[in-house]
Design a protein around this motif. Structure first.
Motif, PDB file in Angstrom:
ATOM      1  N   ASP A  58       0.834  -1.194   0.000  1.00  0.00           N
ATOM      2  CA  ASP A  58       0.000   0.000   0.000  1.00  0.00           C
ATOM      3  C   ASP A  58       0.871   1.248   0.000  1.00  0.00           C
ATOM      4  OD1 ASP A  58      -2.224  -1.651   0.140  1.00  0.00           O
ATOM      5  OD2 ASP A  58      -2.377  -1.507   2.328  1.00  0.00           O
ATOM      6  N   CYS A  59       0.443   2.258  -0.761  1.00  0.00           N
ATOM      7  CA  CYS A  59       1.249   3.477  -0.846  1.00  0.00           C
ATOM      8  C   CYS A  59       0.752   4.544   0.128  1.00  0.00           C
ATOM      9  CB  CYS A  59       1.264   4.005  -2.274  1.00  0.00           C
ATOM     10  SG  CYS A  59       2.344   5.451  -2.487  1.00  0.00           S
ATOM     11  N   LEU A  60      -0.399   5.150  -0.137  1.00  0.00           N
ATOM     12  CA  LEU A  60      -0.929   6.190   0.738  1.00  0.00           C
ATOM     13  C   LEU A  60      -2.107   5.632   1.515  1.00  0.00           C
ATOM     14  CD1 LEU A  60      -0.766   9.266  -1.663  1.00  0.00           C
ATOM     15  CD2 LEU A  60       0.911   8.548   0.072  1.00  0.00           C
ATOM     16  N   THR A  87      -5.600   3.857   0.017  1.00  0.00           N
ATOM     17  CA  THR A  87      -6.509   2.936   0.702  1.00  0.00           C
ATOM     18  C   THR A  87      -6.893   3.461   2.078  1.00  0.00           C
ATOM     19  OG1 THR A  87      -6.765   0.677   1.547  1.00  0.00           O
ATOM     20  CG2 THR A  87      -4.550   1.613   1.601  1.00  0.00           C
ATOM     21  N   ASP A  88      -8.087   3.068   2.522  1.00  0.00           N
ATOM     22  CA  ASP A  88      -8.484   3.337   3.907  1.00  0.00           C
ATOM     23  C   ASP A  88      -8.065   2.204   4.840  1.00  0.00           C
ATOM     24  OD1 ASP A  88     -10.321   1.298   3.352  1.00  0.00           O
ATOM     25  OD2 ASP A  88     -12.007   2.660   3.122  1.00  0.00           O
ATOM     26  N   GLY A  89      -7.386   1.205   4.322  1.00  0.00           N
ATOM     27  CA  GLY A  89      -6.901   0.095   5.134  1.00  0.00           C
ATOM     28  C   GLY A  89      -8.002  -0.758   5.726  1.00  0.00           C
ATOM     29  N   GLY A  90      -9.185  -0.682   5.139  1.00  0.00           N
ATOM     30  CA  GLY A  90     -10.299  -1.463   5.641  1.00  0.00           C
ATOM     31  C   GLY A  90     -10.974  -0.868   6.869  1.00  0.00           C
ATOM     32  N   ILE A  91     -10.630   0.371   7.221  1.00  0.00           N
ATOM     33  CA  ILE A  91     -11.215   1.065   8.372  1.00  0.00           C
ATOM     34  C   ILE A  91     -12.067   2.222   7.862  1.00  0.00           C
ATOM     35  CG2 ILE A  91     -10.710   2.390  10.470  1.00  0.00           C
ATOM     36  CD1 ILE A  91      -8.076   0.840  10.649  1.00  0.00           C
ATOM     37  N   THR A 107      -3.500  -3.973  -6.971  1.00  0.00           N
ATOM     38  CA  THR A 107      -4.714  -4.770  -6.917  1.00  0.00           C
ATOM     39  C   THR A 107      -5.924  -3.854  -7.024  1.00  0.00           C
ATOM     40  OG1 THR A 107      -3.627  -6.431  -5.554  1.00  0.00           O
ATOM     41  CG2 THR A 107      -6.036  -6.454  -5.584  1.00  0.00           C
ATOM     42  N   VAL A 108      -5.927  -2.752  -6.253  1.00  0.00           N
ATOM     43  CA  VAL A 108      -6.949  -1.716  -6.389  1.00  0.00           C
ATOM     44  C   VAL A 108      -6.245  -0.364  -6.453  1.00  0.00           C
ATOM     45  CG1 VAL A 108      -9.057  -0.706  -5.447  1.00  0.00           C
ATOM     46  CG2 VAL A 108      -8.530  -3.111  -5.000  1.00  0.00           C
ATOM     47  N   GLY A 109      -6.598   0.430  -7.434  1.00  0.00           N
ATOM     48  CA  GLY A 109      -5.961   1.739  -7.546  1.00  0.00           C
ATOM     49  C   GLY A 109      -6.337   2.646  -6.387  1.00  0.00           C
ATOM     50  N   VAL A 110      -7.647   2.922  -6.231  1.00  0.00           N
ATOM     51  CA  VAL A 110      -8.169   3.699  -5.111  1.00  0.00           C
ATOM     52  C   VAL A 110      -9.139   2.805  -4.357  1.00  0.00           C
ATOM     53  CG1 VAL A 110      -9.465   5.747  -4.386  1.00  0.00           C
ATOM     54  CG2 VAL A 110      -7.915   5.871  -6.362  1.00  0.00           C
ATOM     55  N   LEU A 111      -8.795   2.431  -3.117  1.00  0.00           N
ATOM     56  CA  LEU A 111      -9.599   1.507  -2.330  1.00  0.00           C
ATOM     57  C   LEU A 111     -10.140   2.220  -1.096  1.00  0.00           C
ATOM     58  CD1 LEU A 111     -10.734  -1.280  -1.696  1.00  0.00           C
ATOM     59  CD2 LEU A 111      -8.504  -1.915  -0.738  1.00  0.00           C
ATOM     60  N   ALA A 134     -15.154   2.683  -4.186  1.00  0.00           N
ATOM     61  CA  ALA A 134     -15.545   3.656  -3.174  1.00  0.00           C
ATOM     62  C   ALA A 134     -16.816   3.188  -2.468  1.00  0.00           C
ATOM     63  CB  ALA A 134     -15.774   5.023  -3.808  1.00  0.00           C
ATOM     64  N   GLY A 135     -16.919   3.509  -1.179  1.00  0.00           N
ATOM     65  CA  GLY A 135     -18.049   3.073  -0.381  1.00  0.00           C
ATOM     66  C   GLY A 135     -19.291   3.922  -0.593  1.00  0.00           C
TER      67      GLY A 135
END
Length: 288
Positions: A58-60, A87-91, A107-111, A134-135
């Motif tokens: 993960d980058c940012l 990524t939001d890291g799943g949080i 795997t995902v560009g913007v998660l 995006a959620g």
């Protein structure tokens, strides 16, 4: 009945547009320049990227609410599996903005699937497995999500958004599966989704799908109901152009309103699932 249905759909659409058309999500306390992959943990802050980045992993990582990431025209590139560019890291986070740059080969560009009220704007995502995810209550606007796939067949989504989200003015073409996949109560408008290996655009219930162009997809051009797995009823499908798709040009779960579309040279131009769809002024290769 149909007039009441259209009024309900219109009211939902107006409320959605009002909620999602932000001049700026973050009321920034300040701006911070960054030139490396890292965790972003200061709320109400604009982080500005000053260099191209390459990362295995993960980058940012967004670790607080109301964070804006401005790539300023720079790129983030991955070189290994199971990672994300942003990524939001799943949080669950709130009010994250990502804008103005390109992200590839993750795997995902913007998660931001766990987060709400995200804004992703003017981002190009390519050669990921999933471009943008995006959620709920999110806005994805003026983005390009192309050539996201694994071996060009089994996986690969351009843009995925949760319920009550909006995708506007994006190009989601040449992806391994679906170009744009949305949940319920969505607004999908003025996008292009061509030559995806499954559907161009697929949504759930209570959606407005308007003024999109979908051509030469290997599944349906527009599938409001996603083969009935997501519902698709009580939607408005209007002003779209569907051409040369292998399955249906426009497939809709009824009852819904389907008006002023053009569907030509598809496997079948229109496919209505169920009864009581209201259809007017639709053009077809084989008018019924």
């Amino acid at each position: 009945m149909h007039k009441r249905s259209v009024r309900r759909i219109a009211a939902v659409t107006v409320a959605l547009v009002a909620a999602l058309t932000w001049a700026s999500v973050a009321s920034a306390a300040g701006a911070v320049n960054i030139s490396s992959c890292q965790t972003l943990s200061t709320p109400n802050t604009v982080y500005k990227l000053t260099a191209d980045l390459t990362r295995c992993g993960d980058c940012l990582v967004v670790a607080s609410n109301r964070i804006t990431i401005d790539l300023q025209g720079h790129s983030i590139t991955g070189d290994c599996e199971s990672s994300a560019g942003v990524t939001d890291g799943g949080i669950a986070r709130d009010w994250t903005v990502v804008k103005n740059g390109s992200i590839s080969s993750f795997t995902v560009g913007v998660l931001l699937a766990s987060s709400t009220r995200n804004q992703v704007q003017n981002i190009q995502v390519m050669t990921n497995v999933i471009g943008i995810w995006a959620g709920t209550d999110s806005l994805v606007k003026s983005c390009s999500a192309t050539s996201n796939s694994v071996f060009q067949d089994e996986d690969g989504y351009g843009i995925i958004v949760g319920d009550r989200s909006q995708v506007e003015g994006c190009d989601a073409s040449f992806n391994g599966r679906v170009g744009i996949l949305a949940g319920n109560h969505c607004l999908i408008t003025r996008n292009t989704a061509n030559r995806n290996r499954a559907d161009g655009i697929a949504t759930g219930n209570f959606c407005t799908v308007s003024f999109n162009t979908v051509k030469f997809n290997e599944g349906d051009g527009i599938d409001v109901g996603f083969d009935s797995s997501a519902g698709g009823a009580y939607s408005l499908v209007t002003g779209n152009t569907a051409y040369g798709n292998d399955s249906a040009g426009i497939e809709v779960t009824c009852p819904s309103d389907v008006t002023n579309n053009t569907a030509l040279s598809n496997g079948e131009d229109y496919n209505f699932l169920g009864t009581n769809c209201h259809t007017t002024n639709n053009k077809s290769s084989s008018p019924r």
